[in-house]
Design a protein around this motif. Structure first.
Motif, PDB file in Angstrom:
ATOM      1  N   UNK A 114     -69.040  78.580 -65.497  1.00 15.37           N
ATOM      2  CA  UNK A 114     -67.625  78.747 -65.822  1.00 15.37           C
ATOM      3  C   UNK A 114     -67.234  77.855 -66.999  1.00 15.37           C
ATOM      4  N   UNK A 115     -67.785  76.655 -67.042  1.00 14.90           N
ATOM      5  CA  UNK A 115     -67.558  75.741 -68.161  1.00 14.90           C
ATOM      6  C   UNK A 115     -68.056  76.368 -69.462  1.00 14.90           C
ATOM      7  N   UNK A 116     -69.268  76.915 -69.431  1.00 14.30           N
ATOM      8  CA  UNK A 116     -69.846  77.526 -70.630  1.00 14.30           C
ATOM      9  C   UNK A 116     -69.097  78.788 -71.028  1.00 14.30           C
ATOM     10  N   UNK A 117     -68.663  79.576 -70.058  1.00 19.40           N
ATOM     11  CA  UNK A 117     -67.976  80.824 -70.370  1.00 19.40           C
ATOM     12  C   UNK A 117     -66.659  80.560 -71.091  1.00 19.40           C
ATOM     13  N   UNK A 131     -70.277  69.090 -75.395  1.00 19.40           N
ATOM     14  CA  UNK A 131     -69.195  69.904 -75.955  1.00 19.40           C
ATOM     15  C   UNK A 131     -68.534  70.811 -74.921  1.00 19.40           C
ATOM     16  N   UNK A 132     -69.285  71.627 -74.181  1.00 21.57           N
ATOM     17  CA  UNK A 132     -68.603  72.463 -73.183  1.00 21.57           C
ATOM     18  C   UNK A 132     -67.959  71.642 -72.072  1.00 21.57           C
ATOM     19  N   UNK A 133     -68.577  70.528 -71.696  1.00 24.67           N
ATOM     20  CA  UNK A 133     -67.987  69.672 -70.666  1.00 24.67           C
ATOM     21  C   UNK A 133     -66.623  69.154 -71.108  1.00 24.67           C
ATOM     22  N   UNK A 134     -66.550  68.626 -72.326  1.00 20.36           N
ATOM     23  CA  UNK A 134     -65.276  68.087 -72.820  1.00 20.36           C
ATOM     24  C   UNK A 134     -64.224  69.185 -72.942  1.00 20.36           C
ATOM     25  N   UNK A 135     -64.651  70.371 -73.364  1.00 21.03           N
ATOM     26  CA  UNK A 135     -63.688  71.465 -73.499  1.00 21.03           C
ATOM     27  C   UNK A 135     -63.121  71.856 -72.138  1.00 21.03           C
ATOM     28  N   UNK A 136     -63.983  71.937 -71.137  1.00 19.21           N
ATOM     29  CA  UNK A 136     -63.520  72.297 -69.798  1.00 19.21           C
ATOM     30  C   UNK A 136     -62.577  71.240 -69.228  1.00 19.21           C
ATOM     31  N   UNK A 137     -62.921  69.985 -69.400  1.00 23.95           N
ATOM     32  CA  UNK A 137     -62.067  68.906 -68.894  1.00 23.95           C
ATOM     33  C   UNK A 137     -60.692  68.958 -69.561  1.00 23.95           C
TER      34      UNK A 137
END
Length: 202
Positions: free
Chosen positions: A82-85, A176-182
């Motif tokens: 879900x984070x990557x999507x 990068x995807x982790x920070x975007x999701x947070x």
């Protein structure tokens, strides 16, 4: 902690160039794909499928299809996927506002009834066992033709692969995807079993 380590750059064999192109596109090499690189023929086939479903010109936009994949992955309780999507949806042209709104897709005014019909299918199909009924397709046919419905279904089904893989492997998240999701999913999203990147100061 991941149960099978991703291969590092330089040891990716026949997948080196393909994962290098992904790095150039999004700024990181997905750990899930670098783990699958142990079976290079299978990974290259999967990458071609990803390109055909999400990247090649289609009836639906790449960003929208990744939002559909987010809803399916969220229903499947796969934080990595879900984070990557949602991060991929951003790279595919979706705005930050719509990325944030996807957590309330059922009643958020940023999404049309047409889009919500696709999200309803994704949510029903993301669970195991699936909760898809004929009614989901009756509603879809009010908004989409059969080629578009096939694109929606392929987006959901392809992320089903990643939902199973990443839940099984407990794949480590990338920065990068982790920070975007947070930043954009707020309290709706947590990393669960997936190890998060260390703070930038470390």
């Amino acid at each position: 902690m991941t149960r099978l380590d991703p291969l590092p750059p330089g040891l990716l064999g026949p997948c080196e160039s393909a994962l290098g192109r992904i790095y150039e596109m999004v700024g990181y090499r997905p750990n899930a794909l670098a783990t699958m690189a142990r079976k290079s023929t299978a990974l290259n086939t999967l990458l071609a499928l990803i390109g055909n479903v999400f990247r090649e010109p289609g009836r639906l936009s790449s960003g929208f299809k990744f939002l559909i994949a987010y809803v399916a992955s969220d229903a499947a309780n796969c934080p990595y996927s879900s984070c990557h999507a949602v991060h991929a949806a951003h790279h595919g042209g979706e705005t930050d506002a719509r990325a944030e709104a996807i957590t309330s897709w059922r009643d958020n005014a940023l999404f049309s009834s047409r889009e919500r019909a696709a999200f309803e299918l994704a949510h029903a199909a993301g669970t195991l066992p699936t909760k898809v009924t004929n009614y989901h397709f009756e509603v879809l046919r009010m908004h989409y033709d059969e080629e578009e419905i096939a694109e929606i279904a392929m987006s959901i089904a392809l992320f089903g692969w990643f939902n199973r893989w990443n839940s099984m492997m407990a794949t480590d998240l990338e920065t990068d995807p982790y920070r975007y999701a947070v930043e954009h999913l707020g309290g709706h999203w947590t990393p669960g079993q997936h190890r998060v990147p260390p703070p930038a100061s470390e």
